[in-house]
Design an enzyme around this catalytic site. Structure first.
Site, PDB file in Angstrom:
ATOM      1  N   SER A  61       0.795  -1.229   0.000  1.00 51.58           N
ATOM      2  CA  SER A  61       0.000   0.000   0.000  1.00 51.58           C
ATOM      3  C   SER A  61       0.828   1.280   0.000  1.00 51.58           C
ATOM      4  O   SER A  61       0.284   2.349  -0.265  1.00 51.58           O
ATOM      5  CB  SER A  61      -0.933   0.031   1.210  1.00 51.58           C
ATOM      6  OG  SER A  61      -2.153  -0.568   0.875  1.00 51.58           O
ATOM      7  N   LYS A  64       0.603   3.417  -2.994  1.00 53.77           N
ATOM      8  CA  LYS A  64      -0.559   4.286  -3.258  1.00 53.77           C
ATOM      9  C   LYS A  64      -0.191   5.761  -3.222  1.00 53.77           C
ATOM     10  O   LYS A  64      -0.820   6.575  -3.894  1.00 53.77           O
ATOM     11  CB  LYS A  64      -1.682   3.976  -2.250  1.00 53.77           C
ATOM     12  CG  LYS A  64      -2.278   2.573  -2.445  1.00 53.77           C
ATOM     13  CD  LYS A  64      -3.189   2.175  -1.293  1.00 53.77           C
ATOM     14  CE  LYS A  64      -3.735   0.760  -1.477  1.00 53.77           C
ATOM     15  NZ  LYS A  64      -4.426   0.250  -0.281  1.00 53.77           N
ATOM     16  N   TYR A 181      -2.287  -2.557 -10.728  1.00 52.85           N
ATOM     17  CA  TYR A 181      -2.357  -2.419  -9.264  1.00 52.85           C
ATOM     18  C   TYR A 181      -1.491  -3.481  -8.563  1.00 52.85           C
ATOM     19  O   TYR A 181      -0.713  -3.178  -7.662  1.00 52.85           O
ATOM     20  CB  TYR A 181      -3.815  -2.497  -8.803  1.00 52.85           C
ATOM     21  CG  TYR A 181      -3.962  -2.490  -7.305  1.00 52.85           C
ATOM     22  CD1 TYR A 181      -3.830  -1.314  -6.573  1.00 52.85           C
ATOM     23  CD2 TYR A 181      -4.206  -3.682  -6.612  1.00 52.85           C
ATOM     24  CE1 TYR A 181      -3.927  -1.313  -5.185  1.00 52.85           C
ATOM     25  CE2 TYR A 181      -4.315  -3.688  -5.225  1.00 52.85           C
ATOM     26  CZ  TYR A 181      -4.176  -2.498  -4.526  1.00 52.85           C
ATOM     27  OH  TYR A 181      -4.265  -2.497  -3.154  1.00 52.85           O
ATOM     28  N   TYR A 233      -4.160   3.123   7.690  1.00 48.70           N
ATOM     29  CA  TYR A 233      -5.407   2.354   7.753  1.00 48.70           C
ATOM     30  C   TYR A 233      -6.366   2.998   8.754  1.00 48.70           C
ATOM     31  O   TYR A 233      -6.346   4.216   8.923  1.00 48.70           O
ATOM     32  CB  TYR A 233      -5.125   0.880   8.090  1.00 48.70           C
ATOM     33  CG  TYR A 233      -4.139   0.235   7.145  1.00 48.70           C
ATOM     34  CD1 TYR A 233      -4.431   0.102   5.792  1.00 48.70           C
ATOM     35  CD2 TYR A 233      -2.926  -0.242   7.591  1.00 48.70           C
ATOM     36  CE1 TYR A 233      -3.529  -0.496   4.918  1.00 48.70           C
ATOM     37  CE2 TYR A 233      -2.014  -0.850   6.715  1.00 48.70           C
ATOM     38  CZ  TYR A 233      -2.336  -0.965   5.383  1.00 48.70           C
ATOM     39  OH  TYR A 233      -1.454  -1.548   4.519  1.00 48.70           O
ATOM     40  N   VAL A 251       1.143  -3.744   3.949  1.00 50.22           N
ATOM     41  CA  VAL A 251       1.040  -5.026   4.657  1.00 50.22           C
ATOM     42  C   VAL A 251       2.319  -5.865   4.585  1.00 50.22           C
ATOM     43  O   VAL A 251       2.409  -6.910   5.221  1.00 50.22           O
ATOM     44  CB  VAL A 251      -0.165  -5.883   4.188  1.00 50.22           C
ATOM     45  CG1 VAL A 251      -1.476  -5.234   4.555  1.00 50.22           C
ATOM     46  CG2 VAL A 251      -0.079  -6.177   2.697  1.00 50.22           C
TER      47      VAL A 251
HETATM   48  N1  GLU Z   1      -1.615  -5.569  -2.350  1.00 50.34           N
HETATM   49  C1  GLU Z   1      -2.308  -5.427  -1.111  1.00 50.34           C
HETATM   50  C2  GLU Z   1      -3.799  -5.582  -1.311  1.00 50.34           C
HETATM   51  O1  GLU Z   1      -4.346  -5.009  -2.198  1.00 50.34           O
HETATM   52  C3  GLU Z   1      -1.955  -4.126  -0.482  1.00 50.34           C
HETATM   53  C4  GLU Z   1      -2.593  -3.975   0.852  1.00 50.34           C
HETATM   54  C5  GLU Z   1      -1.866  -3.093   1.793  1.00 50.34           C
HETATM   55  O2  GLU Z   1      -0.636  -3.024   1.837  1.00 50.34           O
HETATM   56  O3  GLU Z   1      -2.586  -2.415   2.536  1.00 50.34           O
HETATM   57  O4  GLU Z   1      -4.467  -6.268  -0.595  1.00 50.34           O
END
Ligand code: GLU
Length: 299
Positions: A61, A64, A181, A233, A251
């Site tokens: 994430s 992002k 993604y 989060y 994550v």
């Molecule tokens: N590739 C992970 C997903 O889409 C990223 C989630 C994350 O790091 O929050 O579930």
């Protein structure tokens, strides 16, 4: 400085038994919880590291914020925020529940996928090159194994993406968007790379070492704001109150944190709390913040 970082790392290491490595992407489950690291770059480009600085992990994430940056630079804030909101949400990052047409923010998966759809016509290589420039490291690459692992086991992300397509907020091909993604999430680096990337945001878009202008001022400002609002989060408010530094976690156990005008920070510890944040990573940031007086709300 290095002694201070080692001391902080030692304290975080005592928390090794806490948390769990992410397993829902099978390939992430092999990571060793006691491998932790911390890197800090100032806006003059001085890098200080402690721990397993060469241990590699994927952006997940944390990617992002980079795709959001590219979308802002390409389309401008009015257009980007006509497609995705800027408010925090008290729901998991992969929620399907929280939005009608516009996902709440670009840090939850739904919002991030809208952003990916805006970039999909650029090749993934363009994004990868940009990450390499931000990190000042031309050797950064995609971890194919993690990418395939997520792609072959993810049902939630396709559900989100097809839902957004149904709502007409993804107008590109859904499978291509998902591909982009998963790839952005699977870019592999280490804490030194994270500290470099974060230092570009700390230095208003100019890379402190290469001096290359990589982000315009306004986009850097917006991305740091959203890191503070929703980068951790559904623990973002608590983290900001405790640590006082805009940050984005993934994550994989990495956290990228930006102290504007002062430092870019990368921390890593794969044991996660129930929200998906690195427990040791958050602790290291908390200790760093109090010892070095980095809370952006104090002076
Ligand atoms: N590739 C992970 C997903 O889409 C990223 C989630 C994350 O790091 O929050 O579930």
């Amino acid at each position: 400085m290095r002694e201070k970082l080692i001391e902080i790392l030692n304290q975080a290491q005592k928390m090794e038994y806490l948390g769990n490595v992410a397993t829902y992407i099978p390939e992430l489950s092999h990571k060793n919880k006691n491998r932790m690291a911390l890197a800090l770059m100032d806006t003059k480009g001085n890098l200080t590291v402690a721990g397993e600085a060469k241990e590699s992990f994927t952006l997940q994430s944390m990617s992002k914020i980079i795709t959001l940056t590219r979308a802002l630079m390409r389309y401008g804030e009015d257009f980007v925020f006509s497609r995705v909101g800027v408010e925090s949400v008290d729901l998991p990052f992969n929620t399907l529940k929280s939005f009608t047409i516009k996902p709440n923010n670009p840090m939850i998966n739904a919002g991030a996928m809208v952003i990916s759809s805006l970039l999909v016509e650029e090749s993934f290589e363009t994004l990868l090159d940009y990450v390499r420039k931000l990190a000042g490291n031309p050797t950064i690459r995609l971890n194919e194994t993690v990418y395939k692992s997520e792609k072959s086991t993810s049902y939630r992300n396709p559900a989100i993406a097809y839902y957004l397509k149904d709502l007409n907020n993804i107008t590109t091909d859904v499978e291509e968007t998902l591909e982009y993604y998963y790839r952005q999430c699977s870019i592999e680096l280490n804490v030194c790379d994270l500290a470099n990337i974060a230092a570009v945001y700390a230095n208003n878009g100019i890379h402190p070492v290469t001096k290359e202008p990589l982000i315009d001022l306004r986009s850097a400002e917006i991305v740091k704001t959203l890191m503070a609002v929703c980068g951790m989060y559904d623990e973002s408010g608590n983290f900001l109150m405790r640590v006082g530094i805009p940050a984005k976690s993934g994550v994989s156990g990495g956290i990228l944190a930006v102290v504007p005008g002062r430092y870019g920070i990368g921390v890593y510890g794969p044991g996660l709390d129930e929200n998906g944040n690195s427990i040791a990573g958050a602790k290291m940031l908390e200790l760093l913040s109090s010892e070095m007086k980095l809370n952006i709300f104090s002076y």
